[in-house]
Design a protein around this motif. Structure first.
Motif, PDB file in Angstrom:
ATOM      1  N   UNK A  91      16.543  25.926  34.281  1.00  0.00           N
ATOM      2  CA  UNK A  91      16.188  24.603  33.767  1.00  0.00           C
ATOM      3  C   UNK A  91      17.185  23.554  34.243  1.00  0.00           C
ATOM      4  N   UNK A  92      18.447  23.930  34.333  1.00  0.00           N
ATOM      5  CA  UNK A  92      19.465  23.012  34.850  1.00  0.00           C
ATOM      6  C   UNK A  92      19.170  22.626  36.301  1.00  0.00           C
ATOM      7  N   UNK A  93      18.688  23.571  37.097  1.00  0.00           N
ATOM      8  CA  UNK A  93      18.373  23.293  38.499  1.00  0.00           C
ATOM      9  C   UNK A  93      17.078  22.500  38.617  1.00  0.00           C
ATOM     10  N   UNK A  94      16.071  22.833  37.824  1.00  0.00           N
ATOM     11  CA  UNK A  94      14.741  22.254  37.993  1.00  0.00           C
ATOM     12  C   UNK A  94      14.518  20.966  37.216  1.00  0.00           C
ATOM     13  N   UNK A  95      15.183  20.807  36.084  1.00  0.00           N
ATOM     14  CA  UNK A  95      14.876  19.654  35.215  1.00  0.00           C
ATOM     15  C   UNK A  95      16.117  19.122  34.515  1.00  0.00           C
ATOM     16  N   UNK A  96      17.171  18.775  35.263  1.00  0.00           N
ATOM     17  CA  UNK A  96      18.428  18.381  34.616  1.00  0.00           C
ATOM     18  C   UNK A  96      18.339  17.113  33.785  1.00  0.00           C
ATOM     19  N   UNK A  97      17.447  16.198  34.155  1.00  0.00           N
ATOM     20  CA  UNK A  97      17.360  14.923  33.431  1.00  0.00           C
ATOM     21  C   UNK A  97      16.386  14.968  32.260  1.00  0.00           C
ATOM     22  N   UNK A  98      15.595  16.039  32.161  1.00  0.00           N
ATOM     23  CA  UNK A  98      14.734  16.181  30.989  1.00  0.00           C
ATOM     24  C   UNK A  98      15.573  16.528  29.770  1.00  0.00           C
ATOM     25  N   UNK A 128      23.522  19.762  27.948  1.00  0.00           N
ATOM     26  CA  UNK A 128      23.524  20.929  27.064  1.00  0.00           C
ATOM     27  C   UNK A 128      23.931  22.183  27.819  1.00  0.00           C
ATOM     28  N   UNK A 129      23.329  22.410  28.982  1.00  0.00           N
ATOM     29  CA  UNK A 129      23.622  23.626  29.736  1.00  0.00           C
ATOM     30  C   UNK A 129      25.070  23.659  30.207  1.00  0.00           C
ATOM     31  N   UNK A 130      25.550  22.529  30.712  1.00  0.00           N
ATOM     32  CA  UNK A 130      26.929  22.492  31.216  1.00  0.00           C
ATOM     33  C   UNK A 130      27.933  22.725  30.095  1.00  0.00           C
ATOM     34  N   UNK A 131      27.727  22.091  28.952  1.00  0.00           N
ATOM     35  CA  UNK A 131      28.649  22.273  27.821  1.00  0.00           C
ATOM     36  C   UNK A 131      28.589  23.711  27.316  1.00  0.00           C
ATOM     37  N   UNK A 132      27.377  24.239  27.171  1.00  0.00           N
ATOM     38  CA  UNK A 132      27.223  25.595  26.644  1.00  0.00           C
ATOM     39  C   UNK A 132      27.875  26.624  27.576  1.00  0.00           C
ATOM     40  N   UNK A 133      27.611  26.502  28.873  1.00  0.00           N
ATOM     41  CA  UNK A 133      28.178  27.462  29.823  1.00  0.00           C
ATOM     42  C   UNK A 133      29.689  27.282  29.956  1.00  0.00           C
ATOM     43  N   UNK A 157      16.858  29.919  40.561  1.00  0.00           N
ATOM     44  CA  UNK A 157      16.441  28.520  40.525  1.00  0.00           C
ATOM     45  C   UNK A 157      16.613  27.819  41.857  1.00  0.00           C
ATOM     46  N   UNK A 158      17.758  28.030  42.494  1.00  0.00           N
ATOM     47  CA  UNK A 158      18.018  27.418  43.802  1.00  0.00           C
ATOM     48  C   UNK A 158      17.040  27.951  44.845  1.00  0.00           C
ATOM     49  N   UNK A 163      18.016  19.227  40.461  1.00  0.00           N
ATOM     50  CA  UNK A 163      19.447  18.924  40.440  1.00  0.00           C
ATOM     51  C   UNK A 163      19.937  18.362  41.769  1.00  0.00           C
ATOM     52  N   UNK A 164      19.355  18.821  42.866  1.00  0.00           N
ATOM     53  CA  UNK A 164      19.784  18.332  44.182  1.00  0.00           C
ATOM     54  C   UNK A 164      19.406  16.859  44.353  1.00  0.00           C
ATOM     55  N   UNK A 165      18.210  16.482  43.907  1.00  0.00           N
ATOM     56  CA  UNK A 165      17.800  15.072  43.979  1.00  0.00           C
ATOM     57  C   UNK A 165      18.636  14.218  43.049  1.00  0.00           C
ATOM     58  N   UNK A 166      18.953  14.755  41.869  1.00  0.00           N
ATOM     59  CA  UNK A 166      19.745  13.995  40.897  1.00  0.00           C
ATOM     60  C   UNK A 166      21.152  13.750  41.417  1.00  0.00           C
ATOM     61  N   UNK A 167      21.801  14.795  41.944  1.00  0.00           N
ATOM     62  CA  UNK A 167      23.172  14.624  42.435  1.00  0.00           C
ATOM     63  C   UNK A 167      23.225  13.750  43.689  1.00  0.00           C
ATOM     64  N   UNK A 168      22.117  13.720  44.454  1.00  0.00           N
ATOM     65  CA  UNK A 168      22.056  12.866  45.642  1.00  0.00           C
ATOM     66  C   UNK A 168      21.646  11.436  45.297  1.00  0.00           C
ATOM     67  N   UNK A 169      21.233  11.229  44.047  1.00  0.00           N
ATOM     68  CA  UNK A 169      20.816   9.890  43.628  1.00  0.00           C
ATOM     69  C   UNK A 169      19.468   9.477  44.161  1.00  0.00           C
ATOM     70  N   UNK A 170      18.627  10.433  44.527  1.00  0.00           N
ATOM     71  CA  UNK A 170      17.325  10.102  45.134  1.00  0.00           C
ATOM     72  C   UNK A 170      16.170  10.493  44.222  1.00  0.00           C
ATOM     73  N   UNK A 171      16.366  10.380  42.924  1.00  0.00           N
ATOM     74  CA  UNK A 171      15.315  10.737  41.977  1.00  0.00           C
ATOM     75  C   UNK A 171      14.848   9.479  41.258  1.00  0.00           C
TER      76      UNK A 171
END
Length: 399
Positions: free
Chosen positions: A133-140, A166-171, A202-203, A218-226
């Protein structure tokens, strides 16, 4: 403090058949282990290698609290995963994560000479779902039920938080627990191993185009292209174009203004719009297209018209996208199967017009659709027919 995922705002293109089925299966298996009095036979033992235990331990739990917590997490993140890839692939992914994680842990412990100890629970596979979910839908967002108490203070509330946070804090908490507290194979190590397997899955799905994240991965989000951030006029932070951070300058030096014919000025504007579409700047392209349409009706070619419509849909600019979808269907009817499906979905969901949605889909050939669009088309037909049968009449459209 207790926090339990109870929902998500992620788009769900499939019913949660596998997610609900896994929850029921875990509950039934828990009942079986308790009633039989032999839960140890389901445990992943560290002293030997047993592939059967790679499966059984995933459906065994230490107690009602352990089961309840895992099932809430399975529901929250199972919705996201299954909502994108359907029940069959979701079941395969769940089993693969759990089996691979169990095999890794058992092999490491056996190699280390462990003579006792074991593990059980669905949490490793569920942590894999969280990582996916972190890879596929990080902004949801996931909707959490939070129960907090401190001395005599008790609070219960619902909190929406992004999957990424949530995922980053939990992990991160699991990593800290593994390094500082457990210092061995405890629950944190099992969670992290499952998450690592999930990250790999996921990747792989994203890179092989096995899942459509609609440019919100996540790749689009980190690249700023979402979404809107793909438009340099609205991007912020490190992705922003510094020349646009304070808006466009309308001041021109007179010597720079060239005298062009009306046709050449139109062609330059059209080239600009085409360039914006080709570079993924759909919002600005849509704004400039309005001016072009006032000068010449329908100036875009088929490829760019379709690209712009899809880009606006991914950016949640539905009204603008629907106008372009109607134009595409009108101008290129033989190649408009995908556009009719998207338009039918909008007619049903946004405009409450089940009859109009069905009329659009009557002209669609399923053989011309991708798997995702075929599933969407079938879901729209099923929902629209149910509404028509219930007596729902088409609402008056505003566009």
């Amino acid at each position: 403090m207790i926090f339990l995922p109870i929902g998500t705002d992620a788009p769900l293109y499939h019913y949660p058949i596998t997610t609900v089925g896994l929850i029921i299966t875990n509950i039934v298996c828990f009942g079986v282990t308790v009633s039989s009095g032999q839960p140890d036979s389901w445990v992943l033992e560290f002293s030997h290698i047993d592939p059967i235990e790679w499966v059984t331990n995933m459906f065994a739990h230490a107690g009602p609290g352990h089961l309840l917590g895992n099932m809430f997490f399975l529901w929250g993140f199972g919705l996201i995963v299954e909502g994108k890839i359907g029940w069959a692939r979701t079941l395969c992914v769940y089993m693969i994560i759990g089996i691979v994680e169990s095999a890794i842990i058992q092999a490491i412990m056996c190699a280390g000479g462990a003579t006792e100890g074991g593990a059980l629970g669905a949490s490793a596979a569920i942590m894999g779902f969280m990582a996916i979910s972190l890879i596929w839908a990080p902004k949801n967002e996931v909707k959490l039920f939070v129960f907090f108490w401190f001395v005599f203070i008790v609070r219960a509330f619902v909190w929406d938080v992004t999957v990424m946070m949530f995922a980053c804090v939990y992990l991160a908490l699991d990593l800290a627990s593994f390094l500082i507290i457990d210092q061995g194979v405890g629950s944190a190590a099992l969670h992290l191993t499952g998450a690592l397997v999930g990250l790999g899955v996921g990747v792989l799905f994203v890179k092989r185009d096995w899942v459509d994240c609609e440019n919100w991965d996540l790749f689009a989000v980190t690249a700023g292209t979402y979404g809107r951030n793909a438009d340099p006029a609205t991007a912020v932070g490190s992705h922003a174009d510094p020349t646009l951070m304070f808006g466009h300058s309308n001041v021109k030096v007179q010597d720079e203004i060239q005298v062009d014919t009306r046709h050449s000025r139109f062609q330059k504007k059209l080239e600009t719009v085409n360039g914006l579409i080709d570079s993924g700047q759909y919002l600005e392209a849509s704004d400039r297209l309005v001016d072009l349409n006032l000068q010449q009706e329908r100036p875009l070619d088929e490829r760019r018209l379709g690209t712009l419509a899809k880009g606006l849909l991914r950016s949640d600019m539905h009204e603008e996208a629907e106008v372009l979808l109607e134009e595409y269907v009108d101008r290129f009817p033989d190649d408009a199967h995908w556009a009719r499906v998207r338009l039918a979905h909008a007619l049903l969901k946004r405009h409450k017009c089940p009859g109009a949605a069905l009329r659009q889909l009557k002209q669609v050939r399923l053989s011309q659709l991708s798997h995702e669009l075929e599933v969407l088309a079938k879901n729209v037909v099923r929902a629209a027919k149910a509404q028509v049968k219930a007596g729902v009449e088409d609402a008056e459209r505003e566009w």
